[in-house]
Motif scaffolding. Sequence first.
Motif, PDB file in Angstrom:
ATOM      1  N   LEU A 124      26.255  33.036  41.572  1.00  0.00           N
ATOM      2  CA  LEU A 124      26.895  31.773  41.933  1.00  0.00           C
ATOM      3  C   LEU A 124      28.392  32.048  41.990  1.00  0.00           C
ATOM      4  CD1 LEU A 124      24.950  29.053  39.888  1.00  0.00           C
ATOM      5  CD2 LEU A 124      24.959  29.416  42.358  1.00  0.00           C
ATOM      6  N   ARG A 125      28.868  32.454  43.173  1.00  0.00           N
ATOM      7  CA  ARG A 125      30.285  32.762  43.372  1.00  0.00           C
ATOM      8  C   ARG A 125      31.028  31.493  43.781  1.00  0.00           C
ATOM      9  NH1 ARG A 125      31.003  37.744  47.248  1.00  0.00           N
ATOM     10  NH2 ARG A 125      33.165  37.371  46.563  1.00  0.00           N
ATOM     11  N   PHE A 126      32.328  31.462  43.503  1.00  0.00           N
ATOM     12  CA  PHE A 126      33.076  30.217  43.698  1.00  0.00           C
ATOM     13  C   PHE A 126      33.085  29.783  45.152  1.00  0.00           C
ATOM     14  CE2 PHE A 126      36.752  27.380  43.896  1.00  0.00           C
ATOM     15  CZ  PHE A 126      36.463  26.561  42.820  1.00  0.00           C
ATOM     16  N   LYS A 127      33.302  30.713  46.067  1.00  0.00           N
ATOM     17  CA  LYS A 127      33.296  30.379  47.497  1.00  0.00           C
ATOM     18  C   LYS A 127      32.098  30.960  48.226  1.00  0.00           C
ATOM     19  CE  LYS A 127      38.187  29.587  48.537  1.00  0.00           C
ATOM     20  NZ  LYS A 127      39.307  30.000  49.431  1.00  0.00           N
ATOM     21  N   GLY A 128      31.144  31.488  47.485  1.00  0.00           N
ATOM     22  CA  GLY A 128      29.990  32.095  48.123  1.00  0.00           C
ATOM     23  C   GLY A 128      30.265  33.529  48.542  1.00  0.00           C
ATOM     24  N   PRO A 129      29.478  34.071  49.458  1.00  0.00           N
ATOM     25  CA  PRO A 129      29.607  35.481  49.857  1.00  0.00           C
ATOM     26  C   PRO A 129      30.773  35.719  50.802  1.00  0.00           C
ATOM     27  CG  PRO A 129      27.851  34.433  51.105  1.00  0.00           C
ATOM     28  CD  PRO A 129      28.336  33.401  50.116  1.00  0.00           C
ATOM     29  N   VAL A 130      31.994  35.641  50.275  1.00  0.00           N
ATOM     30  CA  VAL A 130      33.182  35.857  51.093  1.00  0.00           C
ATOM     31  C   VAL A 130      33.884  37.138  50.646  1.00  0.00           C
ATOM     32  CG1 VAL A 130      33.502  33.384  51.492  1.00  0.00           C
ATOM     33  CG2 VAL A 130      34.651  34.478  49.545  1.00  0.00           C
ATOM     34  N   SER A 131      34.706  37.691  51.532  1.00  0.00           N
ATOM     35  CA  SER A 131      35.445  38.911  51.217  1.00  0.00           C
ATOM     36  C   SER A 131      36.815  38.615  50.628  1.00  0.00           C
ATOM     37  CB  SER A 131      35.595  39.782  52.474  1.00  0.00           C
ATOM     38  OG  SER A 131      34.330  40.208  52.941  1.00  0.00           O
ATOM     39  N   ASN A 335      31.572  37.898  37.787  1.00  0.00           N
ATOM     40  CA  ASN A 335      31.734  39.351  37.816  1.00  0.00           C
ATOM     41  C   ASN A 335      32.058  39.828  39.238  1.00  0.00           C
ATOM     42  OD1 ASN A 335      30.841  41.827  35.857  1.00  0.00           O
ATOM     43  ND2 ASN A 335      30.449  42.325  37.993  1.00  0.00           N
ATOM     44  N   GLN A 336      31.330  39.312  40.229  1.00  0.00           N
ATOM     45  CA  GLN A 336      31.546  39.727  41.612  1.00  0.00           C
ATOM     46  C   GLN A 336      32.855  39.190  42.179  1.00  0.00           C
ATOM     47  OE1 GLN A 336      28.108  39.015  44.062  1.00  0.00           O
ATOM     48  NE2 GLN A 336      26.828  40.419  42.899  1.00  0.00           N
ATOM     49  N   ASP A 337      33.230  37.959  41.791  1.00  0.00           N
ATOM     50  CA  ASP A 337      34.497  37.413  42.272  1.00  0.00           C
ATOM     51  C   ASP A 337      35.684  38.192  41.704  1.00  0.00           C
ATOM     52  OD1 ASP A 337      33.487  35.541  43.967  1.00  0.00           O
ATOM     53  OD2 ASP A 337      33.691  33.845  42.595  1.00  0.00           O
ATOM     54  N   LEU A 338      35.585  38.608  40.462  1.00  0.00           N
ATOM     55  CA  LEU A 338      36.658  39.420  39.870  1.00  0.00           C
ATOM     56  C   LEU A 338      36.799  40.742  40.622  1.00  0.00           C
ATOM     57  CD1 LEU A 338      35.982  38.817  36.067  1.00  0.00           C
ATOM     58  CD2 LEU A 338      37.999  38.084  37.342  1.00  0.00           C
ATOM     59  N   PHE A 339      35.650  41.345  40.962  1.00  0.00           N
ATOM     60  CA  PHE A 339      35.675  42.606  41.713  1.00  0.00           C
ATOM     61  C   PHE A 339      36.274  42.389  43.096  1.00  0.00           C
ATOM     62  CE2 PHE A 339      33.800  45.625  44.685  1.00  0.00           C
ATOM     63  CZ  PHE A 339      34.028  46.832  44.048  1.00  0.00           C
ATOM     64  N   ALA A 340      35.834  41.309  43.775  1.00  0.00           N
ATOM     65  CA  ALA A 340      36.315  41.039  45.131  1.00  0.00           C
ATOM     66  C   ALA A 340      37.803  40.712  45.154  1.00  0.00           C
ATOM     67  CB  ALA A 340      35.518  39.894  45.744  1.00  0.00           C
ATOM     68  N   SER A 341      38.324  40.179  44.044  1.00  0.00           N
ATOM     69  CA  SER A 341      39.754  39.831  43.996  1.00  0.00           C
ATOM     70  C   SER A 341      40.627  41.027  43.644  1.00  0.00           C
ATOM     71  CB  SER A 341      39.983  38.713  42.974  1.00  0.00           C
ATOM     72  OG  SER A 341      39.694  39.159  41.659  1.00  0.00           O
ATOM     73  N   GLY A 342      39.994  42.203  43.415  1.00  0.00           N
ATOM     74  CA  GLY A 342      40.763  43.416  43.192  1.00  0.00           C
ATOM     75  C   GLY A 342      40.937  43.821  41.738  1.00  0.00           C
ATOM     76  N   GLU A 343      40.272  43.136  40.820  1.00  0.00           N
ATOM     77  CA  GLU A 343      40.381  43.509  39.408  1.00  0.00           C
ATOM     78  C   GLU A 343      39.675  44.845  39.164  1.00  0.00           C
ATOM     79  OE1 GLU A 343      42.111  42.064  37.133  1.00  0.00           O
ATOM     80  OE2 GLU A 343      42.704  40.331  38.332  1.00  0.00           O
ATOM     81  N   ASP A 344      40.243  45.660  38.288  1.00  0.00           N
ATOM     82  CA  ASP A 344      39.612  46.941  37.994  1.00  0.00           C
ATOM     83  C   ASP A 344      38.503  46.760  36.963  1.00  0.00           C
ATOM     84  OD1 ASP A 344      40.883  46.635  35.534  1.00  0.00           O
ATOM     85  OD2 ASP A 344      42.437  48.102  35.960  1.00  0.00           O
TER      86      ASP A 344
END
Length: 382
Positions: A124-131, A335-344
């Motif tokens: 359940l990502r905040f904006k869904g499957p976005v890059s 977890n996925q949103d943090l990764f997509a936002s560039g967090e290490d």
Amino acid sequence: MPLVTTLRTAEPVVIDAPLLEAFQAAASRHTLLALRSDLTAFDLWCREHRRITLPANAQDVADYLKYRAGQGAKPASLARYKASIARLHQLLGLVDPTTAPLVKLTLAAIRRDKGVAQRQAAPLRFKGPVSDLERDSARGLNLRALLDACGEDMTGLRDRALLSLAYDTGLRASELVAVDMRHIVEANDPDARLLTIARSKGDSEGEGATAFLSPRTVRALDLWLEASGVEAGPLFRRVIVRRYKARARVPGRDLSTIAGREIWDLRKTLPKPAVPARTEFTVGQGALHPGSIGPIWRAIIRRAFEKGALPDLTKDDLERLLQRISGHSTRVGLNQDLFASGEDLAGIMDALRWKSPRMPLSYNRNLAAEHGAAGRLMKKLG
């Protein structure tokens, strides 16, 4: 551990009571429940197949693992069953049969045959499957739409606060239902709050941690607390809904029309006013059960879809996604949103209180392929 005395044994087992008491005091409630469940199942299989539970031999354990694999158990579950059998023998001072090469090779063969990949909860990502989380518009199954679609009744207010806090903190279901009013404290930002996490799955000794609650979540919490009247104790509770149908006006009856036994019921002579349909909400005293979180997420998603809040999902898309939604979906989504936002990886592990990089890397495997070197090149090539 009373279960030990009921197991099928070849001879009387000497129980080291202080050791068992120490183990029960050191282990979590979930560990003890899982151990009891695993050992009960193994003992039942031994009885049905005329085997001895204690002490078990390597052939018995290998046969049991193959049996459970044939029943559909995944390699991760088989490893847990093996560990439970080993733990029982160790606590009783018996030779551990699971260290035998036969057991290790049997489990390795099953893992090779079935593969070790586990089915991942749908995120359940905040904006869904976005890059791009900042620039891209929300699409697909997204938390923003779910929060907006939550109603303004008692259930909707609770669900919005529950879902928003779950995403902010990445709490597991068992940790989420354990949130208490006293765990919410002030933050430097007057519009935000902090959540103190007294204990979690990876923190059995109660070292504790702190999570950030966004202004969005604080607003949702304020509305829920004001409507529910919750001032102390568990933050998220069951909402009991009672719906009453409308009733048309009932005219009174003349006494001359009433005879027999009816004459004793004077209520029949009185008119009854029309009653409109109504819904009553009652907030329980205890915390939600961890097993209720997944169903709550699925109910929120269904209601949002029915309201048209998820326009780019078809009915088939919805049903397919719902099969993979669990109480873990908000944790996977964050977890996925943090990764997509560039967090290490270190930052993600700290934010979600991971002790090992294995699970966060697993959750981000698909995103890593898309954002990795090959993925970036293919996007440039078109």
